[in-house]
Structures are given as structure tokens and as C-alpha cells.
Scaffold this active site. Structure first.
Site, short mmCIF file in Angstrom:
data_model
loop_
_atom_site.label_atom_id
_atom_site.label_comp_id
_atom_site.label_asym_id
_atom_site.label_seq_id
_atom_site.Cartn_x
_atom_site.Cartn_y
_atom_site.Cartn_z
N SER A 150 0.84 -1.20 0.00
CA SER A 150 0.00 0.00 0.00
C SER A 150 0.88 1.26 0.00
O SER A 150 1.63 1.48 -0.95
CB SER A 150 -0.96 -0.05 1.19
OG SER A 150 -1.99 0.88 1.05
N ASP A 163 -9.85 -4.50 -4.50
CA ASP A 163 -9.07 -3.43 -3.89
C ASP A 163 -9.27 -2.14 -4.69
O ASP A 163 -9.15 -2.14 -5.92
CB ASP A 163 -7.59 -3.83 -3.88
CG ASP A 163 -6.69 -2.80 -3.23
OD1 ASP A 163 -7.20 -1.84 -2.62
OD2 ASP A 163 -5.47 -2.97 -3.33
N HIS A 167 -8.01 -5.34 -0.29
CA HIS A 167 -6.83 -4.59 0.14
C HIS A 167 -6.33 -5.15 1.48
O HIS A 167 -7.11 -5.54 2.34
CB HIS A 167 -7.18 -3.11 0.29
CG HIS A 167 -5.99 -2.22 0.47
ND1 HIS A 167 -5.02 -2.08 -0.49
CD2 HIS A 167 -5.61 -1.42 1.50
CE1 HIS A 167 -4.09 -1.24 -0.07
NE2 HIS A 167 -4.42 -0.83 1.14
#
Length: 313
Positions: A156, A252, A282
Site C-alpha cells: 500500500s 481493492d 486490500h
């Protein structure tokens, strides 16, 4: 594919924990919530040695945690940057990911505790990330690593930092980075692609208001969203970077930008593989899903292959 049952059960637990609505809370409150959720994961995979260090760099003091799978042998090194939207996360919240990566790749993993926003706004995080990577490359022999066989990795926001460090190191002429592992990376702050709009507030993805909460804490000015060291997808030149694996998840919000970054790398002549994990969400690699184990196996094999090749180049 429909949402994976393990992901569905996880999202139900998150809902019961009341972890939504982050944009209505202070960074300190949300950090504490993330810490509590991460503690529920329990201990990660065992590795031979774990060592916490504090180093001094040109960017100031940086804490790091070193995971060695086999101290009897010198191993390649992965510099790992944790996720958390540049506001959340720590060495502890991503301890399990760092351990799993060290085992899967048979590499020394150095997890970096870079400065968080809003206390430290852009460019503090990438500046510290590059400084830490330089330190690791220069001092790896002191903890059983081979600084000449070096990869960067992150999930991320950490995937953003890994991509940005690869670009900064290329532009600065070093350190030489042989591989980048980008796990559902955040690489486009325009927030305009299909997945980020379609999935906002769904499947565990943050709402649009929370997207802006993170960005507003990280950046000083609106125009910084177009800076290639904030949005590496917008970098004019992605050539002369070495190979990459980009992991994305079907549900995601960051899916499309990660896959677009892989396509841009390929267009620039970079050997980039993009693997989408169907049914996943995610942050899935932080949680004990079957798909997570497959993803770590793929990532470990890709890192090993790249860093073994680096030893002969």
C-alpha cells in the site's frame, strides 16, 4: 469472481470492531485501533534472528527491525516499508508480513520505521526511506546481509515508497536496487480510476472522505498530488529500473493504479509481472488467508530469482 469467503468473514469481523469512519477520528485514535487489530494476528512465522536497531542517516534517526532467516549464511537483503496511508502502521503492525517475506524469499528483511504524517509531511517519508536504503546497502555485511543483492518492497503506502525509492536511487546513481516488490501499491494520488471510485467504502476499502483524510495529512499542497515522488504512476520516465512484481487484489480500490503502473513499467522496457488475486481485498497479505500464502510463495520465488541473478551480473 465473487468475494473470497475468508475475506468476507474478515470484513465482518472488521465491521464488528467498528474500525470504519477514520476521517472522523484523530491519527492517534486510528493508530491505536490499528495496533489492536494487528495484535489479534498473534505471533508471526519464526525466523532465526530478529534485531531492532536505531541508525543515524542524513535524514535523521531511523528505527528498523532486521529479520534473518539463517545467520550462518550471508543472504540477499529486502528493505521493507509498511503500509498505513503514510499516517498509520509501524514495525509491530507489519511484523507478520516482514517475517513471512523473510521466510518465503530466504532473505534478510529490514523493516523501516519511516516518519509518519501529519507530524512529518511529504517529503519526509521518501527522504527517510531512501536514506535507510542507502544505509542498508552500505552496512548490510554487519548484520549478515549482502548489500550488492538488494530489493525494495512494501504494501500500500509502503509500496508507494518502494517504487519511489527505486526511482530516486536510479536518478541518484545508487544504491543499485535489483528488484521491487510492490504489494497493492498506492501510486496515483489523482484518485480518478475506475476501481478507486467503484470500490470506495466497499469491501473494506476506505470511503472517499477517508481517502482525502490520508492525503491531506500527508501533503502540504494540492499540487503535490501530481509530483512523481508522490504519484510514481505519473513519472515521465520509468526506464532503467530493474524487474518488478506487482501484487493486486480484485476488490481493492488501488487495483487499477497498481496494474497501470505495471503496464507503464513494461512499456518502458522493464520486466514487470502483475498478478491479480481474484476474490481478494486490500491488505489481504497481512491476514492468514489461503491466497496470502500463495502470494508470499510467488513473491518469495520472484525475489530469490532476481537477487540470485544480481549476484552474477
Amino acid at each position: 469472481m465473487t468475494l473470497d469467503p475468508q475475506a468476507t468473514a474478515h470484513l465482518q469481523r472488521l465491521q464488528q470492531a467498528g474500525f470504519g469512519g477514520m476521517h472522523n477520528r484523530s491519527p492517534g485514535e486510528v493508530r491505536e485501533g490499528m495496533r489492536r487489530l494487528s495484535a489479534a494476528l498473534g505471533p508471526g512465522q519464526p525466523v532465526a534472528r530478529v534485531e531492532d536497531r536505531t541508525i543515524m542517516t542524513e535524514a535523521g534517526q531511523i528505527d528498523m527491525r532486521i529479520y534473518h532467516p539463517n545467520p550462518a549464511r550471508t543472504r540477499p537483503v529486502i528493505v521493507f516499508f509498511h503500509g498505513g496511508g503514510f499516517v498509520l502502521g509501524s514495525l509491530d503492525t507489519h511484523d507478520g508480513m516482514a517475517r513471512a517475506l523473510a521466510v518465503a524469499a530466504d532473505c534478510v528483511v529490514v523493516s523501516i520505521d519511516y516518519p509518519l504524517a501529519p507530524e512529518h509531511k511529504y517529503p519526509a517519508a521518501p527522504t527517510a526511506a531512501l536514506a535507510a536504503t542507502r544505509w542498508v546497502a552500505a552496512h548490510a555485511a554487519g548484520f549478515g546481509g549482502d548489500g550488492a543483492r538488494l530489493a525494495v518492497a512494501g504494501d500500500s503506502a509502503g509500496g508507494n515508497l518502494a517504487a519511489v525509492v527505486a526511482l530516486m536511487a536510479r536518478n541518484a546513481g545508487g544504491p543499485r536496487i535489483a528488484f521491487q516488490l510492490l504489494i497493492y501499491p498506492d501510486v496515483d494520488f489523482r484518485r480518478s480510476n475506475v476501481s478507486i471510485q467503484a470500490f470506495a467504502g466497499k469491501y473494506g476499502n476506505v470511503a472517499r472522505e477517508t481517502q482525502h483524510w490520508f492525503m491531506d495529512h500527508y501533503l502540504r499542497r494540492e499540487e503535490e498530488k501530481l509530483d512523481p515522488l508522490v504519484s510514481p504512476l505519473l513519472a515521465p520516465d520509468l526506464s532503467r529500473l530493474l524487474s518488478a512484481l506487482i501484487v493486486t487484489a480484485e476488490y481493492d480500490a488501488l487495483r487499477d493504479e497498481g496494474e497501470a503502473y505495471g503496464e507503464r513499467l513494461r512499456q518502458a522496457g522493464v520486466n514487470a509481472v502483475v498478478t491479480r488475486y481474484d476474490g481478494m481485498i486490500h491488505e489481504f497479505m497481512r491476514w492468514p488467508f489461503d491466497a496470502s500464502r500463495r502470494a508470499f510463495q510467488e513473491a518469495g520465488a520472484a525475489v530469490r530469482t532476481a537477487l540470485e541473478a544480481a549476484s552474477t551480473s
